[in-house]
Scaffold this motif. Sequence first.
Motif, PDB file in Angstrom:
ATOM      1  N   ALA A  73       2.014  10.750   3.732  1.00 11.95           N
ATOM      2  CA  ALA A  73       2.367   9.247   4.696  1.00 11.95           C
ATOM      3  C   ALA A  73       3.625   8.321   4.183  1.00 11.95           C
ATOM      4  O   ALA A  73       4.339   8.146   5.083  1.00 11.95           O
ATOM      5  N   PHE A  74       3.564   8.039   2.880  1.00 15.22           N
ATOM      6  CA  PHE A  74       4.688   7.467   2.363  1.00 15.22           C
ATOM      7  C   PHE A  74       5.915   8.083   2.589  1.00 15.22           C
ATOM      8  O   PHE A  74       7.351   7.359   3.155  1.00 15.22           O
ATOM      9  N   ILE A  75       5.978   9.263   2.228  1.00 16.06           N
ATOM     10  CA  ILE A  75       7.523  10.234   2.372  1.00 16.06           C
ATOM     11  C   ILE A  75       7.645  10.119   4.025  1.00 16.06           C
ATOM     12  O   ILE A  75       8.861   9.967   4.279  1.00 16.06           O
ATOM     13  N   GLY A  76       6.653  10.423   4.616  1.00 14.81           N
ATOM     14  CA  GLY A  76       6.981  10.333   6.231  1.00 14.81           C
ATOM     15  C   GLY A  76       7.595   9.032   6.855  1.00 14.81           C
ATOM     16  O   GLY A  76       8.443   9.013   7.535  1.00 14.81           O
ATOM     17  N   SER A  77       6.861   8.124   6.260  1.00 16.82           N
ATOM     18  CA  SER A  77       7.196   6.609   6.870  1.00 16.82           C
ATOM     19  C   SER A  77       8.775   6.432   5.950  1.00 16.82           C
ATOM     20  O   SER A  77       9.457   5.824   6.885  1.00 16.82           O
TER      21      SER A  77
ATOM     22  N   ARG B 288       7.064  -0.492   5.975  1.00 15.95           N
ATOM     23  CA  ARG B 288       7.371  -2.042   5.879  1.00 15.95           C
ATOM     24  C   ARG B 288       5.934  -2.586   5.639  1.00 15.95           C
ATOM     25  O   ARG B 288       5.074  -2.193   5.880  1.00 15.95           O
ATOM     26  N   TRP B 289       5.997  -3.791   4.752  1.00 15.24           N
ATOM     27  CA  TRP B 289       4.629  -4.269   4.002  1.00 15.24           C
ATOM     28  C   TRP B 289       4.147  -4.906   5.678  1.00 15.24           C
ATOM     29  O   TRP B 289       4.814  -5.865   6.160  1.00 15.24           O
ATOM     30  N   GLU B 290       2.837  -4.978   5.703  1.00 17.43           N
ATOM     31  CA  GLU B 290       2.356  -5.873   6.783  1.00 17.43           C
ATOM     32  C   GLU B 290       0.773  -6.258   6.407  1.00 17.43           C
ATOM     33  O   GLU B 290       0.279  -5.618   5.416  1.00 17.43           O
TER      34      GLU B 290
ATOM     35  N   VAL C  54      -2.663  12.649   1.012  1.00 15.75           N
ATOM     36  CA  VAL C  54      -2.345  12.010   2.525  1.00 15.75           C
ATOM     37  C   VAL C  54      -1.423  10.560   2.118  1.00 15.75           C
ATOM     38  O   VAL C  54      -0.733  10.411   2.648  1.00 15.75           O
ATOM     39  N   TRP C  55      -1.970   9.739   1.087  1.00  9.75           N
ATOM     40  CA  TRP C  55      -1.068   8.584   1.007  1.00  9.75           C
ATOM     41  C   TRP C  55       0.360   8.942   0.536  1.00  9.75           C
ATOM     42  O   TRP C  55       1.286   8.544   1.153  1.00  9.75           O
ATOM     43  N   VAL C  56       0.459   9.972  -0.499  1.00  6.24           N
ATOM     44  CA  VAL C  56       1.945  10.388  -0.656  1.00  6.24           C
ATOM     45  C   VAL C  56       2.656  10.939   0.417  1.00  6.24           C
ATOM     46  O   VAL C  56       3.989  10.584   0.699  1.00  6.24           O
TER      47      VAL C  56
ATOM     48  N   GLY D 190       2.175   3.757   4.876  1.00  7.69           N
ATOM     49  CA  GLY D 190       3.389   3.006   5.660  1.00  7.69           C
ATOM     50  C   GLY D 190       3.600   1.660   5.075  1.00  7.69           C
ATOM     51  O   GLY D 190       4.522   1.016   5.797  1.00  7.69           O
ATOM     52  N   GLY D 191       2.722   1.125   4.236  1.00  7.25           N
ATOM     53  CA  GLY D 191       2.705  -0.353   3.631  1.00  7.25           C
ATOM     54  C   GLY D 191       1.982  -1.305   4.490  1.00  7.25           C
ATOM     55  O   GLY D 191       2.040  -2.376   4.239  1.00  7.25           O
ATOM     56  N   ASP D 192       0.819  -0.807   5.217  1.00  7.68           N
ATOM     57  CA  ASP D 192       0.052  -1.748   6.142  1.00  7.68           C
ATOM     58  C   ASP D 192      -1.134  -1.940   5.028  1.00  7.68           C
ATOM     59  O   ASP D 192      -2.129  -1.093   4.619  1.00  7.68           O
TER      60      ASP D 192
END
Length: 356
Positions: free
Chosen positions: A273-277, A284-286, A269-271, A120-122
């Motif tokens: 989560a990215f799709i889900g976000s 968003r970048w955090e 999981v990363w992919v 999600g960019g965290d």
Amino acid sequence: MLETLLETLGDSNLVALFGCLGGILLGLAARLGRFCTLGAIEDLLYGGSDLRIRMWGIAIGIAIIGSFALIGTGSLEAETSFYFSIRWMPLASILGGLMFGYGMALSGNCGYGAIARLGGGDLRSFVIVLVMGVSAYVVLAGPLAPLRNWAFPQIDVTNPVPPGIAHYTGAWLGLSPVPIGITIGVLMMVAALWSREMRSDFKSIFWSAVVGLAIVSGWAGSQWVASNGFDGLQVVSHSFSAPVGETILFAMNGSVRPLSFAVGSVAGVWVGAFIGSMIRGHFRWEACEDPRELRRQIVGAMIMGAGAVLAIGCTVGQGLTAFSLLAVSAPVTFIAIFAGAALGLRQLIEGFQPAE
């Protein structure tokens, strides 16, 4: 079709694909279904809600039913899994679980959750993932490995009965472990669905089921490759402690290392989560603006990685994957993780209270 893929991709690449597909499901469940261990514990202890703990119960129940159905049909040789092939060490499960839970509270996420938040960019989670992966390998195969091997030597199981709750019960009663395991899985689902709030929340039930089926798909896919391939790969399913370190190693020298289920799972999981976000519009970048917070998260990730190696699994590795086989280590480790997380959360919350 699978035979063609096996011939085309080879054992390692195909099992990595199975890991990736299951990982995508887990990533989607984290972002779209809010499936999170630490969040579930926080909700139960401080939010007055047991909904997300019940989600874990449903996921575990489905994973148990599916895994023992595979065992019953001969599609899974559970005794070849890592959880059944080495002697259970109760102290390691308790100590490692407490360390993992405490570190999880300090860092604000487990390995699985950190990968999902990274999707999600965290960027804080990126640091947590790196530190936890390196810490796990320091204890698993690095400078602290001799000390770990001395304190908790991994001894192969010689007992013909695997160290599992259903298997021990079946041997005692003279019954097959399959109906016993399926019965336990059904009872866990019934207990989780006993709440009217849970039964009315279709979304939570759906994503809990997705998580449970992702664990089952890992067993089924890796077993098929192990049975039909030529490389003698081990039967595995999802975990996010040492596999994170393995993924880091692959990223650095993948030209001389084959892909694996673990690498595919972490990437999936990363992919997912990215799709889900992106679906929810939450990407968003955090970054961390408080150095003290980042320091706490780094220390927590170090403790978490070391604890996961001692416990031979994390919230997913023991709390779902080992639990799906009803390994005796799973409930003990999960309770220890819960206790460690409760201690860490209490310390953090009381630390923000003004002194009297």
